[in-house]
Design an enzyme around this catalytic site. Structure first.
Site, mmCIF file in Angstrom:
data_model
loop_
_atom_site.group_PDB
_atom_site.id
_atom_site.type_symbol
_atom_site.label_atom_id
_atom_site.label_comp_id
_atom_site.label_asym_id
_atom_site.label_seq_id
_atom_site.Cartn_x
_atom_site.Cartn_y
_atom_site.Cartn_z
ATOM 1 N N ASP A 213 0.942 -1.247 -0.045
ATOM 2 C CA ASP A 213 0.228 0.637 0.772
ATOM 3 C C ASP A 213 1.223 0.889 0.101
ATOM 4 O OD1 ASP A 213 -2.984 0.146 0.812
ATOM 5 O OD2 ASP A 213 -2.415 2.147 0.874
ATOM 6 N N ASP B 123 -7.375 -3.551 -5.622
ATOM 7 C CA ASP B 123 -8.616 -2.706 -5.419
ATOM 8 C C ASP B 123 -8.444 -1.412 -4.745
ATOM 9 O OD1 ASP B 123 -11.576 -2.057 -4.194
ATOM 10 O OD2 ASP B 123 -10.442 -3.083 -2.072
ATOM 11 N N CYS C 161 -15.340 -0.603 -5.229
ATOM 12 C CA CYS C 161 -16.412 -0.171 -4.870
ATOM 13 C C CYS C 161 -17.042 0.763 -5.103
ATOM 14 C CB CYS C 161 -16.615 -0.341 -2.775
ATOM 15 S SG CYS C 161 -15.797 1.174 -1.882
#
Length: 393
Positions: free
Chosen positions: A255, A293, A346
């Site tokens: 990340d 993601d 999302c």
């Protein structure tokens, strides 16, 4: 705390949130300053605040704020009017209750049926066409769904348990859950959700909190034992752990903000899964599968994170789509020939989903699209999109 005292607390907290403060942070600060509030009080106040954020525009309308800037008091007046509550039993002279209604507040006779559609659906005006462009005839139903709380879902760790075994262990701690059709590993909690984090099933790694839609993304990935897998935007590692629970792979998490990954090690230990965390300079360039993601608008998960829909702006959405393109270009060279690049959001917006994939394929002729899917909130979880791309050269 009495029910009216909880309303007063919610008003105080909302006044800070409505000027742009982060709701979770304000709730935490309030709790630290009000040690007398028990766990049930804090939970009830949190529910009041987040329910208000989910239905902010309609509650503002019902509370007399119209389309202007509301106060926490107006929002809670609207919330109580939405339920048909007797306002005079809440806004009264009782100790710790919010002060009685003024004549001006009493004079408000709102008609929600006469409000603009976006107000009725608790959606910013500029976002409504974006939902309609993707969802067509189901847009209204999806926005209505996101006005209510999200369910609590668990992922059963296949390395340690089965659905039936996990359900039995949860029941021992007073938690009831049922299988959910979005994923073969998903359970939906129907009773005792707030006890999950204290349950033995959770503490021993039999289950992990994860939305059913998020689990469906992992189910769609062509994972096989022995693969080298990179979770590029790992955050807290939920999807990395789900991949590691499904197959035996060499798993790396990355990340851009290493602090976001601080929970991966204890979660992986609890789950019995090995996850290596890596900086960009330490990553390989021949992964069998890379999952990104990416940061997104969160427009499929506003039932869970409602403050996001009021914070999002056209400028911010443009920044996000630019960042998504950048991330795709960054990870493409890390995928070996014949390997897989998986993209997930999302979001329910075309600009972040199908349009992003089409643009990537135009820029990278060495990839082909194998599968893509939009998971609607009407399927029971949050809304997600994923695409599976194969590198051919």
């Amino acid at each position: 705390m009495t029910p009216v005292a909880r309303i007063s607390a919610a008003i105080e907290i909302l006044d800070d949130v409505l000027i742009g403060e982060n709701a979770e942070r304000v709730l935490t600060t309030w709790a630290r300053g009000h040690r007398f509030a028990g766990s049930k009080d804090r939970a009830a106040i949190r529910d009041l605040v987040f329910d208000a954020l989910r239905c902010l525009r309609s509650y503002c309308w019902l509370g007399g704020a119209g389309l202007g800037r509301p106060s926490g008091r107006q929002v809670m007046i609207g919330a109580l009017r939405a339920t048909g509550a007797d306002l005079d039993t809440v806004f009264c002279e009782a100790r710790f209750a919010p002060r009685p209604l003024t004549e001006e507040e009493r004079a408000v006779v709102p008609d929600l049926e006469g409000a603009p559609q976006a107000v009725q659906l608790d959606c910013p005006d500029w976002l409504l066409p974006l939902y309609e462009a993707t969802l067509s005839e189901t847009a209204v139903a999806v926005l209505e769904r996101m006005r209510t709380r999200s369910g609590v879902f668990l992922r059963v760790n296949a390395r340690k348990s089965t659905l039936g075994h996990a359900m039995e262990h949860l029941e021992n701690d007073g938690i009831e859950a049922v299988p959910h059709p979005l994923s073969e590993t998903a359970l939906k909690v129907t009773k005792g959700a707030r006890a999950v984090a204290r349950s033995q099933a959770y503490l021993t790694g039999l289950v992990e909190l994860q939305d059913a839609g998020s689990q469906a993304i992992i189910d769609a990935l062509p994972l096989e034992d022995g693969m080298r897998v990179l979770d590029y935007c790992a955050g807290g590692g939920g999807k990395a752990l789900a991949m590691g629970a499904r197959v035996d792979v060499d798993l790396t998490a990355h990340d851009v903000d290493p602090a976001r990954m601080q929970d991966i090690a204890p979660r992986a230990s609890r789950a019995g899964i090995k996850v290596l965390t890596a900086r960009k300079a330490d990553m390989a360039s021949d992964y069998d599968l890379v999952l990104c993601d990416v940061p997104c608008s969160g427009s499929g998960a506003y039932a869970r994170s409602p403050q996001g829909k009021w914070a999002l702006t056209p400028v911010r959405l443009e920044q996000l789509t630019g960042l998504q393109s950048q991330i795709l270009d960054e990870v493409a060279p890390l995928v070996r020939s014949g390997g897989v690049l998986a993209y997930a959001t999302c979001s329910l917006f075309q600009a972040e989903n199908t349009a992003q994939i089409e643009a990537f394929l135009d820029r990278h002729s060495g990839f082909t699209l194998e599968a893509q899917r939009l998971i609607s909130p009407l399927e029971g979880g949050d809304g997600f999109f994923y695409a599976v791309l194969r590198r051919t050269v």
